[in-house]
Design an enzyme around this catalytic site. Structure first.
Site, PDB file in Angstrom:
ATOM      1  N   GLN A 173       0.837  -1.204   0.000  1.00  0.00           N
ATOM      2  CA  GLN A 173       0.000   0.000   0.000  1.00  0.00           C
ATOM      3  C   GLN A 173       0.868   1.248   0.000  1.00  0.00           C
ATOM      4  O   GLN A 173       0.349   2.349  -0.111  1.00  0.00           O
ATOM      5  CB  GLN A 173      -0.842   0.031   1.279  1.00  0.00           C
ATOM      6  CG  GLN A 173      -1.753  -1.155   1.477  1.00  0.00           C
ATOM      7  CD  GLN A 173      -2.434  -1.064   2.831  1.00  0.00           C
ATOM      8  OE1 GLN A 173      -1.826  -1.335   3.859  1.00  0.00           O
ATOM      9  NE2 GLN A 173      -3.681  -0.673   2.836  1.00  0.00           N
ATOM     10  N   ASN A 174       2.170   1.081   0.171  1.00  0.00           N
ATOM     11  CA  ASN A 174       3.054   2.232   0.363  1.00  0.00           C
ATOM     12  C   ASN A 174       3.437   2.869  -0.967  1.00  0.00           C
ATOM     13  O   ASN A 174       3.654   2.168  -1.951  1.00  0.00           O
ATOM     14  CB  ASN A 174       4.315   1.799   1.113  1.00  0.00           C
ATOM     15  CG  ASN A 174       3.985   1.187   2.460  1.00  0.00           C
ATOM     16  OD1 ASN A 174       2.918   1.449   3.006  1.00  0.00           O
ATOM     17  ND2 ASN A 174       4.876   0.358   2.979  1.00  0.00           N
TER      18      ASN A 174
ATOM     19  N   ASP B 281       6.104   4.925  -1.005  1.00  0.00           N
ATOM     20  CA  ASP B 281       7.428   5.480  -0.716  1.00  0.00           C
ATOM     21  C   ASP B 281       8.558   4.897  -1.557  1.00  0.00           C
ATOM     22  O   ASP B 281       9.695   5.355  -1.489  1.00  0.00           O
ATOM     23  CB  ASP B 281       7.755   5.324   0.780  1.00  0.00           C
ATOM     24  CG  ASP B 281       7.592   3.886   1.273  1.00  0.00           C
ATOM     25  OD1 ASP B 281       7.922   2.945   0.524  1.00  0.00           O
ATOM     26  OD2 ASP B 281       7.133   3.707   2.414  1.00  0.00           O
TER      27      ASP B 281
ATOM     28  N   HIS C  33      -1.124   1.509  -4.508  1.00  0.00           N
ATOM     29  CA  HIS C  33      -1.447   2.947  -4.399  1.00  0.00           C
ATOM     30  C   HIS C  33      -0.485   3.807  -5.222  1.00  0.00           C
ATOM     31  O   HIS C  33      -0.461   5.023  -5.060  1.00  0.00           O
ATOM     32  CB  HIS C  33      -1.415   3.409  -2.933  1.00  0.00           C
ATOM     33  CG  HIS C  33      -2.566   2.882  -2.126  1.00  0.00           C
ATOM     34  ND1 HIS C  33      -2.641   2.978  -0.759  1.00  0.00           N
ATOM     35  CD2 HIS C  33      -3.705   2.245  -2.504  1.00  0.00           C
ATOM     36  CE1 HIS C  33      -3.767   2.418  -0.329  1.00  0.00           C
ATOM     37  NE2 HIS C  33      -4.422   1.954  -1.371  1.00  0.00           N
TER      38      HIS C  33
ATOM     39  N   CYS D 243      -0.415  15.274 -21.686  1.00  0.00           N
ATOM     40  CA  CYS D 243       0.094  14.506 -22.830  1.00  0.00           C
ATOM     41  C   CYS D 243       0.617  13.126 -22.419  1.00  0.00           C
ATOM     42  O   CYS D 243       0.956  12.319 -23.285  1.00  0.00           O
ATOM     43  CB  CYS D 243       1.186  15.278 -23.565  1.00  0.00           C
ATOM     44  SG  CYS D 243       2.773  15.318 -22.700  1.00  0.00           S
TER      45      CYS D 243
ATOM     46  N   THR E 281       0.309  -3.808   8.100  1.00  0.00           N
ATOM     47  CA  THR E 281      -0.898  -3.258   7.468  1.00  0.00           C
ATOM     48  C   THR E 281      -1.944  -3.006   8.534  1.00  0.00           C
ATOM     49  O   THR E 281      -2.001  -3.711   9.541  1.00  0.00           O
ATOM     50  CB  THR E 281      -1.494  -4.222   6.416  1.00  0.00           C
ATOM     51  OG1 THR E 281      -1.932  -5.390   7.086  1.00  0.00           O
ATOM     52  CG2 THR E 281      -0.483  -4.594   5.363  1.00  0.00           C
TER      53      THR E 281
HETATM   54 ZN    ZN Z   1       2.791  17.093 -21.331  1.00  0.00          ZN
END
Ligand code: ZN
Length: 264
Positions: A111-112, A114, A129, A140, A205
């Site tokens: 879920q991290n 980092d 995540h 773009c 968790t």
């Molecule tokens: Zn762009």
């Protein structure tokens, strides 16, 4: 107290040694030993406080505010990202890599955001995540390199950052409040779950998300083995085969001491 669980540690090492497929599920607790707070998702760094702009942190970090006031969302993304930038993987992340060398059919669902699993070289990694260091242009789709976008490390640039190709707003590839989990990650995760991993090890968790608790409960009901490493009890601590009330690094170091004896 730790003497009392040395038997459990040995048995968990035996389980890992005997399993062909392992799924590690990790949350903020695994990054606590790297100095990051055990926040709940993106917002937990701020724990219920209201930003100076008058938003709750969940609002400031939402897709809605990102589309209207990206400067505000970025202000808080920057705080989170710079905390993550300073952090280094700890022994729990590194021992997962060592286990993956001897158990190649093992997966990591985190879920991290980092990036510490990636920094530790973990393979078969699903960052459900997203990752704070993957950036893309909202207009773009161009993916700028983080060092090119923020050339002076740690120094706050003008925010929101703009795309070098089209001047659109650049954002990190993380799941903001109000956004869906990324489809390709979910598909990959369900594919792993449908292979019924023999052993599920949950590390740090909170046990609050259904996509995490569900598979753990399923494994428990189907008689597959489950382990939880968490200094604080979660919803399923009482149900798993082994609950180790230790920090991630401490538990994984102790497990590795036993486990490596199987492979010398
Ligand atoms: Zn762009």
């Amino acid at each position: 107290m730790e003497n009392d669980i040395s038997t459990e540690i040995s048995e968990v090492a035996n389980l890992i040694a005997g399993a062909d497929s392992i799924l590690f599920i990790t949350g903020a607790g695994i990054s606590a030993d790297s100095g990051l707070p055990t926040y709940r998702g993106l917002g937990g760094l701020y724990n219920g406080s209201v930003t100076e702009e008058g938003f709750t942190i969940e609002e400031a970090l939402s897709s809605n505010v990102m589309s209207k006031r990206p400067d505000i969302t970025w202000k808080y993304l920057w705080q989170i990202g710079s905390a993550c930038l300073k952090a280094k993987p700890n022994s729990a992340h590194k021992i997962i890599s060592l286990i993956q060398e001897i158990k190649p059919d093992s997966w990591v669902l985190t879920q991290n955001i980092d990036g510490l699993h990636r920094a530790a070289g973990n393979k078969n990694l699903i960052e459900i995540h997203g990752n704070a260091f993957d950036l893309y242009c909202t207009q773009c789709g161009y993916k700028p390199d983080i060092d090119a976008l923020f050339p002076v490390s740690g120094q706050k640039p003008e925010l929101p950052p703009k795309c070098a190709k089209c001047t659109g707003i650049v954002r990190p590839n993380v799941v903001l409040f109000g956004e869906m989990l990324p489809e390709e990650c979910l598909a990959q995760y369900y594919k792993v779950l449908s292979s019924n991993p023999e052993l599920i090890i949950s590390i740090g968790t909170s046990g609050m998300f259904q996509y995490i608790t569900g598979p753990v409960y399923d494994a428990i009901h189907q008689g597959r083995k489950t382990v939880e490493i968490n200094p604080a009890e979660s919803n399923f601590s009482g149900m798993v085969n082994y609950y180790l009330p230790l920090t991630a690094a401490r538990a994984m170091e102790k497990i590795w001491e036993k486990l490596k004896l199987h492979f010398v």
